[in-house]
Enzyme design. Structure first.
Site, PDB file in Angstrom:
ATOM      1  N   ASP A   1       0.861  -1.177   0.000  1.00 15.80           N
ATOM      2  CA  ASP A   1       0.000   0.000   0.000  1.00 15.80           C
ATOM      3  C   ASP A   1       0.905   1.237   0.000  1.00 15.80           C
ATOM      4  O   ASP A   1       2.112   1.145   0.182  1.00 15.80           O
ATOM      5  CB  ASP A   1      -0.948  -0.036   1.225  1.00 15.80           C
ATOM      6  CG  ASP A   1      -2.169   0.837   1.027  1.00 15.80           C
ATOM      7  OD1 ASP A   1      -3.195   0.586   1.687  1.00 15.80           O
ATOM      8  OD2 ASP A   1      -2.122   1.765   0.199  1.00 15.80           O
TER       9      ASP A   1
ATOM     10  N   GLU B   1     -10.169   7.102   4.748  1.00 17.02           N
ATOM     11  CA  GLU B   1      -9.109   6.541   5.590  1.00 17.02           C
ATOM     12  C   GLU B   1      -9.053   7.201   6.967  1.00 17.02           C
ATOM     13  O   GLU B   1     -10.066   7.403   7.611  1.00 17.02           O
ATOM     14  CB  GLU B   1      -7.759   6.623   4.846  1.00 17.02           C
ATOM     15  CG  GLU B   1      -7.786   5.873   3.515  1.00 17.02           C
ATOM     16  CD  GLU B   1      -6.429   5.715   2.885  1.00 17.02           C
ATOM     17  OE1 GLU B   1      -6.273   6.038   1.706  1.00 17.02           O
ATOM     18  OE2 GLU B   1      -5.512   5.238   3.570  1.00 17.02           O
TER      19      GLU B   1
HETATM   20  C1  GLC Z   1      -4.393   4.202  -0.027  1.00 17.96           C
HETATM   21  C2  GLC Z   1      -5.278   3.072   0.402  1.00 17.96           C
HETATM   22  C3  GLC Z   1      -5.426   1.995  -0.626  1.00 17.96           C
HETATM   23  C4  GLC Z   1      -5.299   2.568  -2.019  1.00 17.96           C
HETATM   24  C5  GLC Z   1      -3.888   3.107  -2.167  1.00 17.96           C
HETATM   25  C6  GLC Z   1      -3.665   3.773  -3.535  1.00 17.96           C
HETATM   26  O1  GLC Z   1      -3.627   4.665   1.043  1.00 17.96           O
HETATM   27  O2  GLC Z   1      -4.970   2.450   1.650  1.00 17.96           O
HETATM   28  O3  GLC Z   1      -6.695   1.373  -0.405  1.00 17.96           O
HETATM   29  O4  GLC Z   1      -5.542   1.569  -2.987  1.00 17.96           O
HETATM   30  O5  GLC Z   1      -3.548   4.040  -1.154  1.00 17.96           O
HETATM   31  O6  GLC Z   1      -4.422   4.945  -3.645  1.00 17.96           O
END
Ligand code: GLC
Length: 625
Positions: A324, A515
């Site tokens: 991530d 988030e």
């Molecule tokens: C974010 C998220 C993830 C996402 C990634 C790319 O922090 O946790 O779900 O796919 O970054 O945007």
């Protein structure tokens, strides 16, 4: 069950790691091998001897720079196509609110032309470079949500309330089509999170607190998104690569703290948080994203037992693990620009949006020093190339030559919006109805409240940009708000809010978030009741509509309203879907709560009985359990 003395949420948020503050004693099931808990999942995609031979032959020609380059994923704002080719980069991502021209209302063609530039550069064999097509990943998590004018489906919480597998497969199919129009190969969806504490800011990305619902809907979404060999359409040019995320236990952290610690036994981890991976891997999902969170104090991005022994060896996942967003930097001894531990643990591709060059250099150095075994690099590269070969991208030519490339009419197509409208209808949960709904056809209504004409609140986070708050509502093209939908309906809409109408439709909800921005200490939600009180004093029925990413403590609003609808985050067709069901002529409420609905006084989530248990929902036809 473990015996824990959990610290206060504030103490944990203060940055002291959860495990240091939570005195949990578990029977250490780590001693059991993965076999005793985790299933072997029958591969959806049969191994191909020919394909593996092709990969072997290609890898035999790759040097360490070219191999490690495949494992690095920068953000499109931070790398040019030429540098992507120069450093043999395997993939790029566009994060929430990252548009190819930097403008939310840039030309749709901008997406496809940038995809073409990255592809073209990656296939240029100048300077004896190898032609290995680059993958572009994006968060199309409720439609192609970064693209202005795209069909925006209800977020997963609403789809969990609908709990319609066939609908989920169709949503996957439509999402893939709209993504394919823009030349992008891969979406970081579905989330198979099982949110256990609604204070988590990502509850709305979870279908349900019921692992079976999550697993079943996620499987169907993957089948729609990627296709399947048995359907004869696996990763065809109308399909895109999917991602099961975030592995594992992201929705099970103590107090719902985002990127926190899931302090559960291994059996609970599998039973409560592993079912989505079993089903999506069984459906052929090609990538899995590692979670920011920890399991019993160890960060998932550095968790070799779970990423390698369980996911890859025991369960048999043969796609690749993507990290991530700088998730690797949270692993012991790591930083954004260096993390041998994450690679050695089993992350195959590192999402390193900014520090990609330093990460590349450091990783190559670590390989040459033997800190990262070459065998680990070869395993990661083989997995990445396997997905690229399976996707057909070696043969499909440049993105502009693809079947759906540039077919702008598919973006927000009426058929897609009709599907999203159906999803809205089926997602609505009627929590209360005292002779207020359905509205009789000749009803006069006043439509008011902070959510009445608010596309941002209607769609929530991950819409046009990351948080869903910062793009002006005028760019929410194709949206129908609740107010607009009533104005287009046969109902008489009174514009004078002081007038007396048959009913007041009071629309309110959560300010959008994504988030960690959505984290809560308490689910209590204080709402200004003055408007509702005024309507009641005028003898009007009040129908309240809640737009939000999770159940909240709203006793006062619910008690004061004659009817109450949980509409979640319904997306672009939210207004029309609501009017369809509130009129009751052709549609009834079908949605059932995907999560418990708390009492307002229940600020200590989980203590005391919920106001309504998961599964509750009324309808015109019958009173549901
Ligand atoms: C974010 C998220 C993830 C996402 C990634 C790319 O922090 O946790 O779900 O796919 O970054 O945007």
């Amino acid at each position: 069950m473990p015996d824990c003395v959990a610290a206060s949420r504030r103490e944990i948020l203060a940055g002291v790691s959860a495990s240091a503050l939570t005195l949990c004693t578990f029977t250490n099931s780590g001693a059991q091998t993965a076999k005793s808990i985790w299933p072997k999942v029958r591969p959806a995609i049969a191994a191909s001897v020919d394909m593996e031979a092709k990969i072997t032959a290609l890898m035999a020609r790759m040097n360490v720079f070219q191999k490690v380059g495949q494992m690095v994923q920068p953000e499109i704002k931070n790398i040019s196509p030429d540098d992507a080719a120069k450093y043999h980069i395997g993939s790029v991502l566009s994060g929430g609110g990252s548009w190819p021209t930097g403008e939310v209302d840039g030309p749709l063609a901008g997406w496809l032309s940038l995809a073409n530039m990255f592809y073209g550069a990656s296939m240029d064999t100048g300077d004896s470079r190898l032609a290995i097509p680059i993958l572009w990943g994006t968060d199309a998590v409720h439609g192609h949500n970064n693209v202005m004018g795209a069909t925006i489906f209800p977020h997963n919480i609403g789809l969990g309330a609908a709990n319609n597998p066939g609908l989920m497969r169709d949503i996957g199919t439509v999402t893939a089509r709209e993504v394919a129009v823009t030349g992008i190969d891969w979406t970081f969806a579905p989330a198979v999170s099982v949110a256990k504490d609604s204070r988590w800011g990502r509850t709305y990305e979870s279908f349900s607190s019921d692992p079976k619902v999550v697993a079943n809907l996620a499987k169907e979404f993957v089948l729609g998104l990627q296709g399947h060999p048995a359907l004869g359409n696996f990763l065809s040019q109308q399909k895109v690569i999917g991602t099961a995320k975030h592995f594992i236990g992201d929705g099970g952290t103590t107090m719902g703290i985002d990127q926190g610690d899931a302090e559960v036994s291994e059996e609970e981890l599998y039973k409560n948080h592993g079912q989505g991976y079993v089903q999506t891997i069984g459906a052929g999902v090609q990538t899995v994203m590692a979670s920011f969170s920890s399991w019993n104090g160890e960060k998932l991005h550095g968790h070799k037992y779970l990423l390698t022994d369980v996911l890859k060896i025991q369960m048999g996942f043969d796609g690749f693990v993507i990290g991530d967003w700088n998730g690797h930097e949270q692993v012991k001894t790591c930083s954004a620009s260096s993390c041998s531990n994450a690679i050695n643990a089993g992350v195959d591709m590192i999402m390193v949006p900014e520090a990609w060059k330093a990460f590349l250099d450091n990783t190559i150095r670590q390989v040459k020093a033997g800190v990262i075994p070459m065998a680990r690099i070869d395993d990661a590269v083989r997995r990445i190339l396997r997905v690229k070969f399976r996707s057909g991208m070696f043969d499909d030519g440049k993105p502009t030559a693809h079947e759906l490339a540039g077919r702008a009419k598919l973006i927000g197509h009426a058929d897609h919006r009709a599907l999203a409208r159906q999803a809205v209808r089926e997602s609505l949960v009627l929590l209360k109805n005292e002779a207020a709904l359905p509205l009789s056809p000749d009803s006069s209504v006043i439509v008011t409240g902070p959510g009445a004409d608010n596309p941002n609140m209607q769609a929530g986070g991950w819409t046009l940009d990351w948080q869903g708050r910062d793009v002006n509502s005028k760019y929410y093209k194709g949206f129908t708000t609740v107010k607009a939908a009533f104005e287009r309906s046969d109902f008489t809409v009174m514009r004078d809010e002081a007038a007396r109408a048959d009913a007041a439709i009071f629309v309110f909800g959560e300010t959008p978030y994504a988030e960690m921005d959505g984290g809560l200490d308490s689910l209590d939600f204080d709402v200004d009741l003055s408007a509702i009180k005024a309507f009641k004093l005028r003898g009007m029925k009040v129908i309240s509509i809640y737009l939000g990413g999770r159940p909240r403590g709203l006793d006062a609003v619910i008690d004061m309203s004659d009817a109450f609808i949980a509409a979640w985050l319904p997306g672009s067709e939210g207004g029309v879907g609501l009017v369809d069901v509130m009129g009751g002529q052709a549609y009834d409420f079908k949605g059932r709560l995907p999560f418990d609905w708390p009492h307002s006084s229940d600020s200590n989530f989980g203590e005391g009985a919920p106001r309504h248990a998961r599964g509750y929902g009324l309808s015109y036809a019958k009173i549901a359990p």
